[in-house]
Design a protein around this motif. Structure first.
Motif, PDB file in Angstrom:
ATOM      1  N   SER A   1      14.277  18.758  33.327  1.00  0.00           N
ATOM      2  CA  SER A   1      12.925  19.244  33.709  1.00  0.00           C
ATOM      3  C   SER A   1      12.216  19.391  32.466  1.00  0.00           C
ATOM      4  CB  SER A   1      13.129  20.500  34.322  1.00  0.00           C
ATOM      5  OG  SER A   1      13.875  20.374  35.800  1.00  0.00           O
TER       6      SER A   1
ATOM      7  N   GLU B   1      13.043  26.375  38.286  1.00  0.00           N
ATOM      8  CA  GLU B   1      13.562  25.265  37.920  1.00  0.00           C
ATOM      9  C   GLU B   1      13.394  25.061  36.398  1.00  0.00           C
ATOM     10  OE1 GLU B   1      12.632  20.526  38.512  1.00  0.00           O
ATOM     11  OE2 GLU B   1      11.950  21.932  40.092  1.00  0.00           O
ATOM     12  N   VAL B   2      12.376  25.735  36.061  1.00  0.00           N
ATOM     13  CA  VAL B   2      12.031  25.584  34.403  1.00  0.00           C
ATOM     14  C   VAL B   2      11.997  27.303  33.914  1.00  0.00           C
ATOM     15  CG1 VAL B   2      10.233  25.058  32.671  1.00  0.00           C
ATOM     16  CG2 VAL B   2      10.855  23.403  34.374  1.00  0.00           C
TER      17      VAL B   2
ATOM     18  N   SER C   1       2.250  21.604  38.994  1.00  0.00           N
ATOM     19  CA  SER C   1       3.810  21.356  39.303  1.00  0.00           C
ATOM     20  C   SER C   1       4.410  21.919  38.106  1.00  0.00           C
ATOM     21  CB  SER C   1       3.986  19.918  39.257  1.00  0.00           C
ATOM     22  OG  SER C   1       3.895  19.341  37.740  1.00  0.00           O
TER      23      SER C   1
ATOM     24  N   GLN D   1       4.729  25.748  39.410  1.00  0.00           N
ATOM     25  CA  GLN D   1       5.703  25.818  40.641  1.00  0.00           C
ATOM     26  C   GLN D   1       7.035  25.958  39.845  1.00  0.00           C
ATOM     27  OE1 GLN D   1       4.809  26.806  43.587  1.00  0.00           O
ATOM     28  NE2 GLN D   1       6.730  26.626  44.217  1.00  0.00           N
ATOM     29  N   ALA D   2       7.377  25.118  38.825  1.00  0.00           N
ATOM     30  CA  ALA D   2       8.756  24.945  38.586  1.00  0.00           C
ATOM     31  C   ALA D   2       8.956  26.194  37.876  1.00  0.00           C
ATOM     32  CB  ALA D   2       8.902  23.862  37.424  1.00  0.00           C
TER      33      ALA D   2
ATOM     34  N   THR E   1       9.757  28.994  40.645  1.00  0.00           N
ATOM     35  CA  THR E   1      11.104  28.689  41.467  1.00  0.00           C
ATOM     36  C   THR E   1      12.300  28.462  40.358  1.00  0.00           C
ATOM     37  OG1 THR E   1      10.925  26.150  41.262  1.00  0.00           O
ATOM     38  CG2 THR E   1       9.815  27.222  43.262  1.00  0.00           C
TER      39      THR E   1
END
Length: 161
Positions: free
Chosen positions: A7, A46-47, A37, A40-41, A44
């Motif tokens: 990511s 993700e990053v 984006s 958002q990552a 959530t």
């Protein structure tokens, strides 16, 4: 799960693509979209954004445990050899003892007073356990061994939690 770019690599690539856009309005729109984006990552998870102090604290709190070899705390490595320097960063810790007690076969269980609250157990017997407030140095030895130096003596030990 298919193997693809990480990511963090994807995010950097997306921002790099925006930088090469010639039209200022299109470049701004690309940066806005890429930032949205990225945001958002992060939300959530993700990053995750981690600084050097966070990595140092995590490596210190894990000192004494045998972990798989992953790039999680190495910063991804670099051509300058920083990865090797980071690996040796915590070959020993110096702190004080919060508590100690005698356990089976003359061994001692020692809880550290630092923020990790780590618990170590000597694998060599001790005549008496150290006292709370005593200084302790724990050094990594060869082949996964650890040496606990306290009260002018050295004892082999292992981290139990």
């Amino acid at each position: 799960m298919a193997a693809g770019p990480k990511s963090s690599d994807r995010v950097l690539h997306d921002f790099g693509t925006c930088r090469t856009t010639a039209d200022p309005a299109a470049r701004l729109a690309c940066f806005e979209k890429t930032f949205d984006s990225f945001e958002q990552a992060v939300k959530t998870k993700e990053v995750t954004i981690v600084d050097k102090a966070d990595m140092r604290q995590a490596r210190r709190s894990l000192f004494g445990f045998t972990l798989p070899k992953i790039d999680l705390f190495s910063g991804g490595g670099s051509a300058s050899g920083a990865k090797e320097e980071d690996a040796d960063e915590f070959s020993e810790i110096n702190t004080t003892i919060a508590s100690a007690r005698q356990v089976d076969n003359g061994r001692a269980e020692i809880t550290l007073a630092d923020e990790s609250g780590a618990v170590w157990r000597t694998t060599d017997p001790m005549k008496w356990p150290p006292r709370a407030g005593d200084k302790i140095r724990i050094r990594a030895g060869a082949l996964g061994n650890y040496f606990l130096f306290t009260g002018g003596r050295s004892y082999r030990g292992m981290r139990v939690r």
